[in-house]
Design a protein around this motif. Sequence first.
Motif, PDB file in Angstrom:
ATOM      1  N   ASP A 188       7.897 -34.599  58.346  1.00  0.00           N
ATOM      2  CA  ASP A 188       9.002 -33.455  58.594  1.00  0.00           C
ATOM      3  C   ASP A 188      10.071 -33.949  59.292  1.00  0.00           C
ATOM      4  O   ASP A 188      10.975 -33.234  59.374  1.00  0.00           O
ATOM      5  N   VAL A 189      10.302 -35.151  59.947  1.00  0.00           N
ATOM      6  CA  VAL A 189      11.334 -35.583  60.712  1.00  0.00           C
ATOM      7  C   VAL A 189      12.338 -36.348  59.636  1.00  0.00           C
ATOM      8  O   VAL A 189      13.499 -36.329  59.656  1.00  0.00           O
ATOM      9  N   PRO A 221       4.119 -41.679  51.846  1.00  0.00           N
ATOM     10  CA  PRO A 221       4.694 -41.200  50.497  1.00  0.00           C
ATOM     11  C   PRO A 221       6.384 -40.955  50.881  1.00  0.00           C
ATOM     12  O   PRO A 221       6.603 -40.396  52.097  1.00  0.00           O
ATOM     13  N   LEU A 222       6.964 -40.816  49.763  1.00  0.00           N
ATOM     14  CA  LEU A 222       8.495 -40.496  49.651  1.00  0.00           C
ATOM     15  C   LEU A 222       8.665 -39.069  50.249  1.00  0.00           C
ATOM     16  O   LEU A 222       9.560 -38.874  51.114  1.00  0.00           O
ATOM     17  N   GLY A 223       7.771 -38.275  49.758  1.00  0.00           N
ATOM     18  CA  GLY A 223       8.046 -36.955  50.287  1.00  0.00           C
ATOM     19  C   GLY A 223       6.827 -36.212  50.350  1.00  0.00           C
ATOM     20  O   GLY A 223       5.791 -36.561  49.772  1.00  0.00           O
ATOM     21  N   ARG A 224       6.701 -35.037  50.899  1.00  0.00           N
ATOM     22  CA  ARG A 224       5.438 -34.188  51.073  1.00  0.00           C
ATOM     23  C   ARG A 224       5.242 -33.395  49.856  1.00  0.00           C
ATOM     24  O   ARG A 224       4.158 -33.125  49.492  1.00  0.00           O
ATOM     25  N   THR A 225       6.234 -33.220  48.998  1.00  0.00           N
ATOM     26  CA  THR A 225       6.033 -32.550  47.504  1.00  0.00           C
ATOM     27  C   THR A 225       6.587 -33.525  46.626  1.00  0.00           C
ATOM     28  O   THR A 225       7.658 -34.093  46.986  1.00  0.00           O
ATOM     29  N   LEU A 226       6.416 -33.124  45.335  1.00  0.00           N
ATOM     30  CA  LEU A 226       7.215 -33.835  44.369  1.00  0.00           C
ATOM     31  C   LEU A 226       8.660 -33.501  44.415  1.00  0.00           C
ATOM     32  O   LEU A 226       9.549 -34.438  43.931  1.00  0.00           O
ATOM     33  N   GLU A 227       8.866 -32.154  44.442  1.00  0.00           N
ATOM     34  CA  GLU A 227      10.159 -31.811  44.727  1.00  0.00           C
ATOM     35  C   GLU A 227      10.950 -32.404  45.794  1.00  0.00           C
ATOM     36  O   GLU A 227      12.200 -32.821  45.562  1.00  0.00           O
ATOM     37  N   GLU A 228      10.172 -32.645  46.940  1.00  0.00           N
ATOM     38  CA  GLU A 228      11.039 -33.222  47.902  1.00  0.00           C
ATOM     39  C   GLU A 228      11.408 -34.691  47.713  1.00  0.00           C
ATOM     40  O   GLU A 228      12.555 -35.349  48.124  1.00  0.00           O
ATOM     41  N   ALA A 229      10.384 -35.369  47.054  1.00  0.00           N
ATOM     42  CA  ALA A 229      10.752 -36.684  46.600  1.00  0.00           C
ATOM     43  C   ALA A 229      11.977 -36.758  45.695  1.00  0.00           C
ATOM     44  O   ALA A 229      12.742 -37.637  45.875  1.00  0.00           O
ATOM     45  N   ARG A 230      11.886 -35.866  44.745  1.00  0.00           N
ATOM     46  CA  ARG A 230      13.206 -35.783  43.883  1.00  0.00           C
ATOM     47  C   ARG A 230      14.370 -35.758  44.571  1.00  0.00           C
ATOM     48  O   ARG A 230      15.442 -36.050  44.404  1.00  0.00           O
ATOM     49  N   ASP A 231      14.292 -34.813  45.486  1.00  0.00           N
ATOM     50  CA  ASP A 231      15.631 -34.416  46.496  1.00  0.00           C
ATOM     51  C   ASP A 231      16.233 -35.721  46.889  1.00  0.00           C
ATOM     52  O   ASP A 231      17.282 -35.947  46.996  1.00  0.00           O
TER      53      ASP A 231
END
Length: 76
Positions: free
Chosen positions: A36-37, A57-67
């Motif tokens: 979250d930070v 992991p790059l992001g908590r969700t696939l969309e966050e990783a795409r961001d």
Amino acid sequence: RSATPWLPSGSIFADLTEFVRSGLACDALVVALPHDVYGELWPAIVALGKPVLKEKPLGRTLEEARDYRRAPGGVQ
């Protein structure tokens, strides 16, 4: 301060601002932050123009990783 006795040239910083203010040069950054930070600091991390190693992991969700990929200087 020394990261460890066996790695005298290593340094640990309490936050990104402390590192930037130190004026130390580096080849890359190892970022170990809670999920979250990480997103909050991503723009400042990318602005340093250094390669970043993030083992979580790059992001908590696939969309966050795409961001992260779409961001200026994004993930490759």
